[in-house]
Motif scaffolding. Structure first.
Motif, PDB file in Angstrom:
ATOM      1  N   PRO A 117      12.022 -11.079  28.187  1.00  0.00           N
ATOM      2  CA  PRO A 117      13.316 -11.340  28.810  1.00  0.00           C
ATOM      3  C   PRO A 117      13.201 -11.554  30.326  1.00  0.00           C
ATOM      4  O   PRO A 117      13.938 -12.372  30.889  1.00  0.00           O
ATOM      5  CB  PRO A 117      14.129 -10.084  28.467  1.00  0.00           C
ATOM      6  CG  PRO A 117      13.567  -9.670  27.137  1.00  0.00           C
ATOM      7  CD  PRO A 117      12.076  -9.926  27.280  1.00  0.00           C
ATOM      8  N   PHE A 143      19.385 -20.162  26.775  1.00  0.00           N
ATOM      9  CA  PHE A 143      19.353 -18.876  27.454  1.00  0.00           C
ATOM     10  C   PHE A 143      20.151 -18.983  28.745  1.00  0.00           C
ATOM     11  O   PHE A 143      20.039 -19.972  29.472  1.00  0.00           O
ATOM     12  CB  PHE A 143      17.913 -18.476  27.776  1.00  0.00           C
ATOM     13  CG  PHE A 143      17.063 -18.336  26.546  1.00  0.00           C
ATOM     14  CD1 PHE A 143      17.008 -17.132  25.873  1.00  0.00           C
ATOM     15  CD2 PHE A 143      16.336 -19.403  26.068  1.00  0.00           C
ATOM     16  CE1 PHE A 143      16.238 -16.997  24.728  1.00  0.00           C
ATOM     17  CE2 PHE A 143      15.565 -19.285  24.926  1.00  0.00           C
ATOM     18  CZ  PHE A 143      15.516 -18.075  24.251  1.00  0.00           C
ATOM     19  N   THR A 149      22.158  -9.687  32.747  1.00  0.00           N
ATOM     20  CA  THR A 149      21.706  -9.663  31.362  1.00  0.00           C
ATOM     21  C   THR A 149      21.407 -11.072  30.868  1.00  0.00           C
ATOM     22  O   THR A 149      22.198 -11.989  31.057  1.00  0.00           O
ATOM     23  CB  THR A 149      22.791  -9.032  30.475  1.00  0.00           C
ATOM     24  OG1 THR A 149      23.072  -7.731  30.971  1.00  0.00           O
ATOM     25  CG2 THR A 149      22.348  -8.943  29.033  1.00  0.00           C
ATOM     26  N   VAL A 150      20.263 -11.224  30.206  1.00  0.00           N
ATOM     27  CA  VAL A 150      19.922 -12.499  29.571  1.00  0.00           C
ATOM     28  C   VAL A 150      20.665 -12.569  28.245  1.00  0.00           C
ATOM     29  O   VAL A 150      20.682 -11.603  27.481  1.00  0.00           O
ATOM     30  CB  VAL A 150      18.395 -12.607  29.313  1.00  0.00           C
ATOM     31  CG1 VAL A 150      18.069 -13.881  28.557  1.00  0.00           C
ATOM     32  CG2 VAL A 150      17.623 -12.548  30.627  1.00  0.00           C
ATOM     33  N   ILE A 163      20.280  -8.876  25.824  1.00  0.00           N
ATOM     34  CA  ILE A 163      18.867  -8.820  25.450  1.00  0.00           C
ATOM     35  C   ILE A 163      18.259  -7.810  26.405  1.00  0.00           C
ATOM     36  O   ILE A 163      17.908  -8.129  27.529  1.00  0.00           O
ATOM     37  CB  ILE A 163      18.193 -10.200  25.593  1.00  0.00           C
ATOM     38  CG1 ILE A 163      18.799 -11.189  24.608  1.00  0.00           C
ATOM     39  CG2 ILE A 163      16.689 -10.075  25.384  1.00  0.00           C
ATOM     40  CD1 ILE A 163      18.234 -12.579  24.709  1.00  0.00           C
ATOM     41  N   GLU A 166      12.676  -5.018  24.213  1.00  0.00           N
ATOM     42  CA  GLU A 166      11.609  -5.912  23.778  1.00  0.00           C
ATOM     43  C   GLU A 166      10.467  -5.056  23.262  1.00  0.00           C
ATOM     44  O   GLU A 166      10.332  -3.898  23.637  1.00  0.00           O
ATOM     45  CB  GLU A 166      11.134  -6.775  24.939  1.00  0.00           C
ATOM     46  CG  GLU A 166      10.552  -5.927  26.060  1.00  0.00           C
ATOM     47  CD  GLU A 166      10.445  -6.646  27.384  1.00  0.00           C
ATOM     48  OE1 GLU A 166       9.647  -6.166  28.207  1.00  0.00           O
ATOM     49  OE2 GLU A 166      11.136  -7.627  27.623  1.00  0.00           O
ATOM     50  N   VAL A 175      12.142  -9.416  20.145  1.00  0.00           N
ATOM     51  CA  VAL A 175      13.364  -9.042  20.842  1.00  0.00           C
ATOM     52  C   VAL A 175      14.459  -8.849  19.785  1.00  0.00           C
ATOM     53  O   VAL A 175      14.961  -9.837  19.239  1.00  0.00           O
ATOM     54  CB  VAL A 175      13.794 -10.132  21.858  1.00  0.00           C
ATOM     55  CG1 VAL A 175      15.064  -9.719  22.582  1.00  0.00           C
ATOM     56  CG2 VAL A 175      12.677 -10.428  22.845  1.00  0.00           C
TER      57      VAL A 175
END
Length: 188
Positions: A117, A143, A149-150, A163, A166, A175
């Motif tokens: 991420p 993305f 935050t992703v 996300i 991980e 993920v």
């Protein structure tokens, strides 16, 4: 050159540079060597198998004979829908007759390469906005950032929530996400 092609080209260039930095960030990964934040020795298949929230994905990989693919040398990043996410698809996606459709869905959650991420966030920042990546199922994942935050969205599916975790392994990244990124109708 189209915008999508430029975005993919930009993503590839940025990710190529940021992959060298992948081990520099902290990780909340089950597959990570906790002592130094480095990727662990487990394969993608082993990390999925060992995760309590990914048992449905694990079963699909085993039933389809794909576990060996994720035990091999090529690097993959799997945005793995949790059991709850796959369970939300409904009764029509349970049982043996739904396996082919679910395996097709899973391919839309896999991208080639070792991407954390943090790598994706760096690519978004360098690109000045959302970036796209081709999936192993020939689809596209987009993305973007939502604050710090992703987020990830599929071409025809829902957008994953934060996300924020991980699992870093020897041959890839897993993920867990709480959404299925491809819409399906029964029989698709």
């Amino acid at each position: 050159m189209t915008i999508a092609k430029r975005t993919r080209t930009s993503l590839a260039a940025v990710l190529g540079c940021t992959l060298m930095l992948a081990a520099c960030g902290e990780s909340a990964a089950d597959g990570t060597d906790e002592a130094n934040g480095e990727p662990g020795t487990q394969t993608v298949a082993a990390m999925i198998s060992g995760s309590g929230e990914l048992s449905t994905v694990n079963g699909l990989l085993q039933d389809a004979g794909l576990s060996a693919t994720f035990d091999g040398a090529p690097h993959y990043t799997v945005f793995a829908p949790t059991d709850d996410a796959l369970g939300s698809l409904g009764e029509e996606f349970t049982g043996d007759e739904a396996q082919a459709a679910l395996i097709a869905v899973l391919r839309e959650h896999v991208v080639p390469g070792y991407l954390t991420p943090d790598d994706i966030a760096n690519a978004i920042e360098a690109n000045g906005g959302p970036v796209e990546m081709a999936t192993m199922g020939s689809g596209t994942l987009t993305f973007a950032m939502d604050g710090d935050t992703v987020t990830v969205a599929g071409e025809s599916g829902g957008e994953g929530s934060a996300i924020d975790s991980e699992m870093l392994g020897a041959n890839g990244v897993v993920v867990p996400i709480d959404t299925v990124l491809k819409d399906l109708t029964p029989g698709e």
